[in-house]
Design a protein around this motif. Structure first.
Motif, PDB file in Angstrom:
ATOM      1  N   THR A  66      10.464   1.631  -0.206  1.00 30.85           N
ATOM      2  CA  THR A  66       9.263   1.858   0.588  1.00 30.85           C
ATOM      3  C   THR A  66       9.441   3.078   1.481  1.00 30.85           C
ATOM      4  O   THR A  66       8.528   3.897   1.641  1.00 30.85           O
ATOM      5  N   ALA A  67      10.630   3.196   2.051  1.00 36.90           N
ATOM      6  CA  ALA A  67      10.917   4.322   2.936  1.00 36.90           C
ATOM      7  C   ALA A  67      10.818   5.653   2.200  1.00 36.90           C
ATOM      8  O   ALA A  67      10.349   6.652   2.756  1.00 36.90           O
ATOM      9  N   ILE A  68      11.252   5.682   0.955  1.00 37.36           N
ATOM     10  CA  ILE A  68      11.162   6.906   0.165  1.00 37.36           C
ATOM     11  C   ILE A  68       9.723   7.184  -0.239  1.00 37.36           C
ATOM     12  O   ILE A  68       9.236   8.317  -0.162  1.00 37.36           O
ATOM     13  N   GLY A  69       9.035   6.143  -0.638  1.00 36.62           N
ATOM     14  CA  GLY A  69       7.683   6.313  -1.156  1.00 36.62           C
ATOM     15  C   GLY A  69       6.644   6.652  -0.114  1.00 36.62           C
ATOM     16  O   GLY A  69       5.719   7.439  -0.380  1.00 36.62           O
ATOM     17  N   GLN A  70       6.744   6.080   1.093  1.00 35.41           N
ATOM     18  CA  GLN A  70       5.692   6.266   2.095  1.00 35.41           C
ATOM     19  C   GLN A  70       5.437   7.725   2.469  1.00 35.41           C
ATOM     20  O   GLN A  70       4.287   8.179   2.412  1.00 35.41           O
ATOM     21  N   PRO A  71       6.449   8.504   2.849  1.00 28.84           N
ATOM     22  CA  PRO A  71       6.140   9.903   3.197  1.00 28.84           C
ATOM     23  C   PRO A  71       5.697  10.733   1.998  1.00 28.84           C
ATOM     24  O   PRO A  71       4.862  11.631   2.140  1.00 28.84           O
ATOM     25  N   LEU A  72       6.246  10.427   0.815  1.00 27.24           N
ATOM     26  CA  LEU A  72       5.814  11.166  -0.378  1.00 27.24           C
ATOM     27  C   LEU A  72       4.352  10.876  -0.700  1.00 27.24           C
ATOM     28  O   LEU A  72       3.563  11.788  -0.967  1.00 27.24           O
ATOM     29  N   LEU A  73       3.992   9.599  -0.666  1.00 27.14           N
ATOM     30  CA  LEU A  73       2.602   9.235  -0.915  1.00 27.14           C
ATOM     31  C   LEU A  73       1.707   9.711   0.227  1.00 27.14           C
ATOM     32  O   LEU A  73       0.553  10.099   0.001  1.00 27.14           O
ATOM     33  N   GLY A  74       2.241   9.671   1.467  1.00 33.25           N
ATOM     34  CA  GLY A  74       1.465  10.173   2.597  1.00 33.25           C
ATOM     35  C   GLY A  74       1.152  11.650   2.464  1.00 33.25           C
ATOM     36  O   GLY A  74       0.024  12.087   2.733  1.00 33.25           O
ATOM     37  N   ARG A  75       2.135  12.433   2.024  1.00 36.56           N
ATOM     38  CA  ARG A  75       1.885  13.861   1.805  1.00 36.56           C
ATOM     39  C   ARG A  75       0.878  14.045   0.678  1.00 36.56           C
ATOM     40  O   ARG A  75       0.010  14.938   0.745  1.00 36.56           O
ATOM     41  N   ALA A  76       0.972  13.212  -0.357  1.00 37.33           N
ATOM     42  CA  ALA A  76       0.006  13.295  -1.456  1.00 37.33           C
ATOM     43  C   ALA A  76      -1.402  12.988  -0.966  1.00 37.33           C
ATOM     44  O   ALA A  76      -2.375  13.627  -1.390  1.00 37.33           O
ATOM     45  N   VAL A  77      -1.538  12.014  -0.055  1.00 40.52           N
ATOM     46  CA  VAL A  77      -2.850  11.701   0.516  1.00 40.52           C
ATOM     47  C   VAL A  77      -3.386  12.893   1.295  1.00 40.52           C
ATOM     48  O   VAL A  77      -4.567  13.244   1.195  1.00 40.52           O
ATOM     49  N   ASP A  78      -2.529  13.535   2.112  1.00 39.77           N
ATOM     50  CA  ASP A  78      -2.961  14.705   2.873  1.00 39.77           C
ATOM     51  C   ASP A  78      -3.447  15.822   1.959  1.00 39.77           C
ATOM     52  O   ASP A  78      -4.359  16.576   2.308  1.00 39.77           O
ATOM     53  N   LEU A  79      -2.837  15.937   0.786  1.00 42.21           N
ATOM     54  CA  LEU A  79      -3.178  17.030  -0.128  1.00 42.21           C
ATOM     55  C   LEU A  79      -4.300  16.670  -1.096  1.00 42.21           C
ATOM     56  O   LEU A  79      -5.133  17.521  -1.427  1.00 42.21           O
ATOM     57  N   LYS A  80      -4.356  15.403  -1.543  1.00 40.10           N
ATOM     58  CA  LYS A  80      -5.277  15.019  -2.616  1.00 40.10           C
ATOM     59  C   LYS A  80      -6.405  14.094  -2.178  1.00 40.10           C
ATOM     60  O   LYS A  80      -7.332  13.854  -2.947  1.00 40.10           O
ATOM     61  N   GLY A  81      -6.325  13.546  -0.963  1.00 40.78           N
ATOM     62  CA  GLY A  81      -7.321  12.580  -0.534  1.00 40.78           C
ATOM     63  C   GLY A  81      -6.843  11.152  -0.746  1.00 40.78           C
ATOM     64  O   GLY A  81      -5.859  10.905  -1.460  1.00 40.78           O
ATOM     65  N   GLN A  82      -7.531  10.204  -0.126  1.00 42.20           N
ATOM     66  CA  GLN A  82      -7.068   8.815  -0.135  1.00 42.20           C
ATOM     67  C   GLN A  82      -7.311   8.064  -1.443  1.00 42.20           C
ATOM     68  O   GLN A  82      -6.386   7.431  -1.965  1.00 42.20           O
ATOM     69  N   PRO A  83      -8.531   8.067  -2.009  1.00 41.18           N
ATOM     70  CA  PRO A  83      -8.762   7.228  -3.204  1.00 41.18           C
ATOM     71  C   PRO A  83      -7.855   7.555  -4.382  1.00 41.18           C
ATOM     72  O   PRO A  83      -7.436   6.655  -5.114  1.00 41.18           O
ATOM     73  N   ARG A  84      -7.522   8.821  -4.577  1.00 40.90           N
ATOM     74  CA  ARG A  84      -6.741   9.214  -5.741  1.00 40.90           C
ATOM     75  C   ARG A  84      -5.283   8.794  -5.635  1.00 40.90           C
ATOM     76  O   ARG A  84      -4.548   8.850  -6.623  1.00 40.90           O
ATOM     77  N   VAL A  85      -4.849   8.370  -4.453  1.00 37.97           N
ATOM     78  CA  VAL A  85      -3.454   7.990  -4.253  1.00 37.97           C
ATOM     79  C   VAL A  85      -3.321   6.501  -3.918  1.00 37.97           C
ATOM     80  O   VAL A  85      -2.487   5.790  -4.499  1.00 37.97           O
ATOM     81  N   GLN A  86      -4.145   6.007  -2.989  1.00 37.40           N
ATOM     82  CA  GLN A  86      -3.948   4.660  -2.452  1.00 37.40           C
ATOM     83  C   GLN A  86      -4.123   3.561  -3.497  1.00 37.40           C
ATOM     84  O   GLN A  86      -3.269   2.655  -3.611  1.00 37.40           O
ATOM     85  N   LEU A  87      -5.210   3.594  -4.256  1.00 38.17           N
ATOM     86  CA  LEU A  87      -5.471   2.500  -5.189  1.00 38.17           C
ATOM     87  C   LEU A  87      -4.476   2.450  -6.349  1.00 38.17           C
ATOM     88  O   LEU A  87      -3.936   1.367  -6.648  1.00 38.17           O
TER      89      LEU A  87
END
Length: 443
Positions: A66-87
């Motif tokens: 989780t620790a590895i994934g959260q900042p990577l996915l968080g950066r992806a959200v900042d770059l790509k938007g929420q729906p394309r990453v979160q779901l």
């Protein structure tokens, strides 16, 4: 010093804002799998005949992933938007936990692989919600109050989550509980990403830098402290199960964790009901010290009633400390790294919790249940010492601010051409200057 919040300007004012209740509820339900993950893994492992050390190892693997994934996915959200990453992340994470429920712990490779997948793809809903608050609520004072509401609501989840897990285990089995909790998580994430604010949100432009949010010294200091806060909380997870086993009553564990959450809920409500003067960085040191002090009595391990009361008291300063940490993150995160910065807080907290679980398991087996709770007290005091040692870098950001005559758009987009800059440094989305980051090429 604190002053009373404006009349009717508290939590109800936040919840009446369009989309606010839906976003908060959806995020909490979406985070149920992660919020109950360590508890669910521990109960499932013990039910399958596994040891405390194995449970601690699986929790550690889950927390580290989780620790590895959260900042990577968080950066992806900042770059790509929420729906394309979160779901998509929520669905993959749920499939990982379902795989653990099906395969069990007989094959350790598959068991560890399952929790690694579940942890790595845990969606950054927590950071995503805090990124949405400015566009949903507007004013900075309302956003800060929403942080306190968020911390309070989390404690409702941590109160209800263990009880829900206990009920599901009693009605069906630990494996069924794992599946049901993760199905609920996917539904919560779906509710968030289908909302208008989530679909419309875009991060502010960010300076191209491989370190992202981690180039802020103040943020690094905060993360170091909350690593040990996470260690303290993670150790309680395993020590609480050992305490329940000592008493021959598994239900006691659910009550201890619920009491811990209830105490934090009460503390968070009281904290968020007042408007606090002074720098939040200084206030955070006091809150973390009080948190550590109230963890110490748990080593007494009295009877269930007294232990439940001590668990409630030990949680009183948890939500206030977390809410105050949200504000500090907001003040020190570089522009355009909002979701990533909050996700790093989740990450370090998760790594600490994973290590706390891993350390507490062997401590219980070697020296008994009190030793497991002693890890919590030690972690709290180290967190306080880190804040003391880093006081210079974790001071209030520079007082210089933008003079803004235009409105800020969704996600903290830059204001119009009438904005006058009084400093070349980069600013966070609530207009608090983060010194030392000059504007440059934007990614």
């Amino acid at each position: 010093m604190a002053t009373e919040a404006t009349a009717n300007g508290g939590y109800l004012d936040i919840l009446r804002a369009p989309h606010a209740a839906r976003l908060l509820t959806g995020t909490l339900v979406g985070r149920l799998p992660n919020g109950t993950g360590p508890i669910a893994i521990t109960v499932f492992t013990r039910a399958e005949g596994g040891s405390y050390s194995l449970a601690g190892g699986l929790i550690a693997a889950y927390g580290l992933a989780t620790a590895i994934g959260q900042p990577l996915l968080g950066r992806a959200v900042d770059l790509k938007g929420q729906p394309r990453v979160q779901l998509p992340a929520a669905v993959i994470s749920a499939l990982g936990m379902a795989a653990l429920a099906v395969t069990g712990i007989g094959n350790l490779f598959l068991a560890y692989a399952a929790v690694l997948v579940a942890g790595l793809f845990t969606p950054p809903l927590e950071g995503g919600l805090r990124a949405l608050w400015p566009s949903v609520l507007g004013r900075e004072d309302r956003v800060h109050r929403a942080y306190a509401l968020d911390a309070v609501a989390q404690e409702i989840m941590f109160t209800v989550g263990p009880l829900l897990l206990t009920v599901l285990v009693a009605l069906w089995s630990p494996a069924s509980a794992l599946v049901v909790i993760n199905v609920l998580g996917v539904l919560g994430a779906l509710s968030v990403v289908l909302s208008e604010p989530s679909r419309a949100w875009r991060s502010a432009p960010r300076e191209a830098h491989w370190l992202g949010a981690l180039r802020s010294p103040g943020l690094l200091a905060l993360l170091a402290s909350f690593f040990f806060v996470g260690l303290a909380l993670g150790s309680i997870t395993v020590a609480g199960v050992a305490y329940a086993d000592d008493r021959g009553n598994e239900a006691v564990y659910g009550w201890l964790m619920a009491a811990l959450g209830l105490g934090a809920l009460v503390g968070g409500v009281a904290y968020g009901a007042r408007r606090w003067a002074g720098a939040p960085e200084r206030r955070l040191r006091v809150l973390v010290l009080l948190l550590a002090v109230f963890y110490l009595p748990l080593v007494l391990v009295p009877g269930p009633v007294a232990m439940t009361a001590l668990a409630a008291l030990s949680g009183v300063f948890l939500a206030p400390a977390i809410a105050c940490a949200f504000i500090v993150v907001d003040r020190h995160a570089p522009r355009g790294t909002v979701t990533e910065a909050f996700s790093w807080l989740v990450t370090t907290f998760g790594v600490g919790a994973a290590l706390g679980s891993a350390v507490s398991g062997p401590a219980v087996e070697l020296a008994g249940t009190p030793a497991g709770f002693a890890v919590a007290g030690a972690g709290g005091f180290v967190a306080f010492l880190v804040l003391l040692a880093t006081g210079r870098v974790l001071g209030p950001p520079a007082a210089t601010r933008h003079a803004v005559s235009g409105a800020t758009g969704s996600g903290g987009a830059a204001a119009g051409p009438t904005e006058k800059k009084t400093h070349s440094s980069e600013n966070d989305r609530n207009e608090a200057v983060e010194p030392g980051f000059s504007a440059g090429s934007q990614a």
